[in-house]
Design an enzyme around this catalytic site. Structure first.
Site, PDB file in Angstrom:
ATOM      1  N   SER A 116     -12.226  24.762 -19.233  1.00  0.00           N
ATOM      2  CA  SER A 116     -12.109  25.308 -20.591  1.00  0.00           C
ATOM      3  C   SER A 116     -11.889  24.201 -21.597  1.00  0.00           C
ATOM      4  O   SER A 116     -12.191  24.358 -22.775  1.00  0.00           O
ATOM      5  CB  SER A 116     -10.898  26.231 -20.704  1.00  0.00           C
ATOM      6  OG  SER A 116     -10.959  27.240 -19.776  1.00  0.00           O
TER       7      SER A 116
ATOM      8  N   HIS B 260     -19.345  27.644 -18.610  1.00  0.00           N
ATOM      9  CA  HIS B 260     -18.017  28.162 -18.937  1.00  0.00           C
ATOM     10  C   HIS B 260     -18.036  29.683 -19.082  1.00  0.00           C
ATOM     11  O   HIS B 260     -18.567  30.213 -20.058  1.00  0.00           O
ATOM     12  CB  HIS B 260     -17.522  27.491 -20.230  1.00  0.00           C
ATOM     13  CG  HIS B 260     -16.136  27.877 -20.611  1.00  0.00           C
ATOM     14  ND1 HIS B 260     -15.764  28.178 -21.895  1.00  0.00           N
ATOM     15  CD2 HIS B 260     -15.013  28.031 -19.872  1.00  0.00           C
ATOM     16  CE1 HIS B 260     -14.485  28.492 -21.930  1.00  0.00           C
ATOM     17  NE2 HIS B 260     -14.006  28.410 -20.715  1.00  0.00           N
TER      18      HIS B 260
ATOM     19  N   GLU C 111     -20.861  29.880 -21.868  1.00  0.00           N
ATOM     20  CA  GLU C 111     -21.234  28.684 -22.623  1.00  0.00           C
ATOM     21  C   GLU C 111     -21.817  27.673 -21.638  1.00  0.00           C
ATOM     22  O   GLU C 111     -21.170  27.335 -20.645  1.00  0.00           O
ATOM     23  CB  GLU C 111     -19.999  28.094 -23.322  1.00  0.00           C
ATOM     24  CG  GLU C 111     -19.434  28.996 -24.412  1.00  0.00           C
ATOM     25  CD  GLU C 111     -18.136  28.489 -25.036  1.00  0.00           C
ATOM     26  OE1 GLU C 111     -17.871  28.803 -26.195  1.00  0.00           O
ATOM     27  OE2 GLU C 111     -17.362  27.790 -24.348  1.00  0.00           O
TER      28      GLU C 111
ATOM     29  N   ASN D 282     -13.378  28.450 -27.968  1.00  0.00           N
ATOM     30  CA  ASN D 282     -11.998  27.945 -28.008  1.00  0.00           C
ATOM     31  C   ASN D 282     -11.751  26.982 -29.168  1.00  0.00           C
ATOM     32  O   ASN D 282     -10.619  26.654 -29.468  1.00  0.00           O
ATOM     33  CB  ASN D 282     -11.615  27.286 -26.677  1.00  0.00           C
ATOM     34  CG  ASN D 282     -11.271  28.343 -25.640  1.00  0.00           C
ATOM     35  OD1 ASN D 282     -10.899  29.461 -25.983  1.00  0.00           O
ATOM     36  ND2 ASN D 282     -11.429  27.997 -24.376  1.00  0.00           N
TER      37      ASN D 282
HETATM   38  N1  LIG Z   1      -8.119  31.716 -16.531  1.00  0.00           N
HETATM   39  C1  LIG Z   1      -8.908  31.705 -17.575  1.00  0.00           C
HETATM   40  O1  LIG Z   1      -8.744  32.494 -18.520  1.00  0.00           O
HETATM   41  C2  LIG Z   1     -10.050  30.736 -17.645  1.00  0.00           C
HETATM   42  C3  LIG Z   1     -11.169  31.050 -18.450  1.00  0.00           C
HETATM   43  C4  LIG Z   1     -12.256  30.152 -18.461  1.00  0.00           C
HETATM   44  C5  LIG Z   1     -12.200  28.993 -17.730  1.00  0.00           C
HETATM   45  N2  LIG Z   1     -11.083  28.710 -16.968  1.00  0.00           N
HETATM   46  C6  LIG Z   1     -11.089  27.456 -16.186  1.00  0.00           C
HETATM   47  O2  LIG Z   1     -11.427  27.788 -14.845  1.00  0.00           O
HETATM   48  C7  LIG Z   1     -10.744  26.895 -13.949  1.00  0.00           C
HETATM   49  C8  LIG Z   1      -9.919  27.704 -12.960  1.00  0.00           C
HETATM   50  O3  LIG Z   1      -9.019  28.520 -13.656  1.00  0.00           O
HETATM   51  P1  LIG Z   1      -8.302  29.773 -12.956  1.00  0.00           P
HETATM   52  O4  LIG Z   1      -7.644  30.534 -14.043  1.00  0.00           O
HETATM   53  O5  LIG Z   1      -9.265  30.476 -12.041  1.00  0.00           O
HETATM   54  O6  LIG Z   1      -7.197  29.028 -12.078  1.00  0.00           O
HETATM   55  P2  LIG Z   1      -6.372  29.571 -10.816  1.00  0.00           P
HETATM   56  O7  LIG Z   1      -5.104  28.847 -10.834  1.00  0.00           O
HETATM   57  O8  LIG Z   1      -6.380  31.072 -10.809  1.00  0.00           O
HETATM   58  O9  LIG Z   1      -7.254  29.091  -9.570  1.00  0.00           O
HETATM   59  C9  LIG Z   1      -7.500  27.757  -9.252  1.00  0.00           C
HETATM   60  C10 LIG Z   1      -7.770  27.660  -7.752  1.00  0.00           C
HETATM   61  O10 LIG Z   1      -8.222  26.344  -7.466  1.00  0.00           O
HETATM   62  C11 LIG Z   1      -7.692  25.971  -6.210  1.00  0.00           C
HETATM   63  N3  LIG Z   1      -7.750  24.520  -6.081  1.00  0.00           N
HETATM   64  C12 LIG Z   1      -6.961  23.594  -6.673  1.00  0.00           C
HETATM   65  N4  LIG Z   1      -7.367  22.352  -6.334  1.00  0.00           N
HETATM   66  C13 LIG Z   1      -8.440  22.498  -5.528  1.00  0.00           C
HETATM   67  C14 LIG Z   1      -9.310  21.584  -4.868  1.00  0.00           C
HETATM   68  N5  LIG Z   1      -9.161  20.276  -4.976  1.00  0.00           N
HETATM   69  N6  LIG Z   1     -10.329  22.088  -4.147  1.00  0.00           N
HETATM   70  C15 LIG Z   1     -10.501  23.432  -4.011  1.00  0.00           C
HETATM   71  N7  LIG Z   1      -9.699  24.334  -4.605  1.00  0.00           N
HETATM   72  C16 LIG Z   1      -8.695  23.884  -5.351  1.00  0.00           C
HETATM   73  C17 LIG Z   1      -6.290  26.552  -6.196  1.00  0.00           C
HETATM   74  O11 LIG Z   1      -5.794  26.680  -4.884  1.00  0.00           O
HETATM   75  C18 LIG Z   1      -6.515  27.905  -6.902  1.00  0.00           C
HETATM   76  O12 LIG Z   1      -6.777  28.935  -5.954  1.00  0.00           O
HETATM   77  C19 LIG Z   1      -9.953  25.936 -14.823  1.00  0.00           C
HETATM   78  O13 LIG Z   1     -10.715  24.790 -15.050  1.00  0.00           O
HETATM   79  C20 LIG Z   1      -9.765  26.734 -16.116  1.00  0.00           C
HETATM   80  O14 LIG Z   1      -9.592  25.889 -17.235  1.00  0.00           O
HETATM   81  C21 LIG Z   1     -10.024  29.555 -16.907  1.00  0.00           C
END
Ligand SMILES: NC(=O)c1ccc[n+]([C@@H]2O[C@H](COP(=O)([O-])OP(=O)(O)OC[C@H]3O[C@@H](n4cnc5c(N)ncnc54)[C@H](O)[C@@H]3O)[C@@H](O)[C@H]2O)c1
Length: 392
Positions: free
Chosen positions: A121, A142, A154, A192
């Site tokens: 993000s 994204h 995106e 964002n």
């Molecule tokens: N949550 C949101 O609203 C949102 C929206 C758009 C984008 N994002 C982006 O998406 C990404 C994930 O966000 P999320 O909310 O799903 O996070 P989350 O914390 O729910 O999940 C992240 C997962 O990644 C795993 N992980 C960490 N390091 C790892 C590695 N080296 N290899 C494999 N797995 C690994 C963790 O165990 C966890 O299960 C981030 O970059 C975030 O910025 C989040």
């Protein structure tokens, strides 16, 4: 290539990874999901199974389709298991060093033609791609949360990305029933970035005065009421921050602010930092701007139409200025900017169309007025807004 043969790899089985896996499987792809945390794999598998059962129970999906969708996804325990993918989407923790390590490992595992994408993000796609020898196939894709329901995606080329691959991913996203927009690799991409004043200006107004005090402007309940009832937004800024989580929303604001070399236009709010520090995160902690405990008494809005109009005008004009500046800086096309705010964050109308409706000259003078009062660079107007104001 049919969807079945175009294989998708997902790194990260958290909220986003699991949601994207579901979207890809729904579109007919075989999907492999990897996570370093075994529990996350088990949980995401279980959650998907429960969700599909609910959809079948409610007759929103046939049992057969649900079964096919579920069977197209495998939850794997090593990154090597993603080797046969044609597109890998990374959705792991928002940490540049960890993401770079994953991309550099992936590069050595997959075929030359495999596209590598990040769902980040707030991090720069250029920085993530710097860990790869072949940067041409690295990009941002994204999604918005929850990925299965939010239409906007995106698509972000980094400096070295092959633009032909961007075109194919845009087409692929359409096949996934998504609304793709293309954005420059700049902080916050489209949504964002442009949405910052929705929270920031609301917090700013709130900081100047609370309900019940003679001075100041308005409290959060009044601001939310005005933005919903007069502005036509689905949720007011404070309800939305409580829903997103003050910690998460603050982190995005802070990251956009620092990535813009501390441009005051994106300065975070001390109020939100304190709410976040205190653990008043919103719905998930039971307390944010609102109290979510049973029978809690809520602050009542002052339903004063004149005040409400003032609040809406101020926040909406700031949003319009951001949207116009994004056009000026070619962050995305005007059409994509309009689409992004409607389909990504459910705004009631496109901000550029809204600016036209209000009159760009009025938008300009409203922000110039704020600049006169506060004498802060936060109320700096876009050069394109001045140009459009002259023409309007
Ligand atoms: N949550 C949101 O609203 C949102 C929206 C758009 C984008 N994002 C982006 O998406 C990404 C994930 O966000 P999320 O909310 O799903 O996070 P989350 O914390 O729910 O999940 C992240 C997962 O990644 C795993 N992980 C960490 N390091 C790892 C590695 N080296 N290899 C494999 N797995 C690994 C963790 O165990 C966890 O299960 C981030 O970059 C975030 O910025 C989040």
């Amino acid at each position: 290539m049919t969807s079945e043969l175009f294989k998708i790899g997902i790194v990260g089985a958290g909220a986003m990874g699991a949601g994207i896996a579901q979207v890809a499987a729904r579109a007919g792809h075989r999907v492999s999901v990897f996570d370093t945390n075994k529990e996350a794999l088990v949980t995401s598998r279980k959650k998907l199974e429960e969700l599909l059962n609910r959809l079948v129970d409610k007759n929103r999906m046939s049992e057969e389709d649900a079964g096919h969708l579920f069977n197209r996804i495998v939850w794997v325990s090593t990154l090597e298991d993603l080797a046969g993918s044609n597109l890998v989407i990374e959705a792991i923790v928002e940490n540049l060093e960890i993401k770079k390590k994953v991309f550099s490992e992936l590069e050595g595992l997959v075929d030359q033609e495999c596209i590598l994408a990040s769902n980040t993000s707030s991090l720069s796609i250029a920085a993530i791609s710097s860990s790869c020898n072949n940067k041409a196939r690295v990009m941002g894709i994204h999604f918005f949360n929850p990925a299965p329901f939010m239409p906007l995606v995106e698509v972000i080329p980094a400096i070295g990305t092959d633009l032909k691959l961007i075109d194919s991913v845009v087409e692929l996203m359409k096949k996934w029933n998504k609304t793709p927009v293309t954005a420059k690799d700049t902080p916050g991409f489209i949504v964002n970035r442009i949405a910052r004043p929705f929270y920031g200006e609301a917090l700013r107004i709130y900081e100047e005065g609370r309900e019940g005090l003679p001075e100041g402007i308005a409290g959060f309940a009044t601001i939310d009421w005005a933005m919903r009832e007069i502005g036509g937004f689905k949720m007011g800024p404070f309800e939305l921050m409580d829903y997103i989580g003050n910690d998460v929303n603050f982190a995005v604001t802070e990251s956009v602010f620092s990535a813009f070399f501390y441009d005051p236009r994106y300065r975070p709010s001390i109020t939100q930092r304190r709410y976040s520090e205190a653990g008043w995160l919103g719905r998930k902690s039971g307390r944010g701007y609102y109290d979510y405990s049973d029978n809690a008494e809520q602050v009542k809005p002052l339903k004063d139409k004149e005040l409400g109009n003032k609040i809406v005008d101020r926040i909406v004009c700031m949003l319009i200025n951001e949207a116009v500046d994004a056009v000026y800086l070619r962050i995305a096309s005007a059409d994509d900017i309009e689409l992004a705010m409607i389909r990504g964050v459910n705004y009631p109308k496109g901000l550029l169309a809204w600016g036209k409706e209000i009159g760009y000259n009025k938008v300009l003078s409203q922000i110039n007025e704020l600049h006169k009062v506060y004498n802060e660079d936060r109320y700096r107007t876009s050069p394109l807004l001045s140009k459009w104001a002259k023409e309007s």
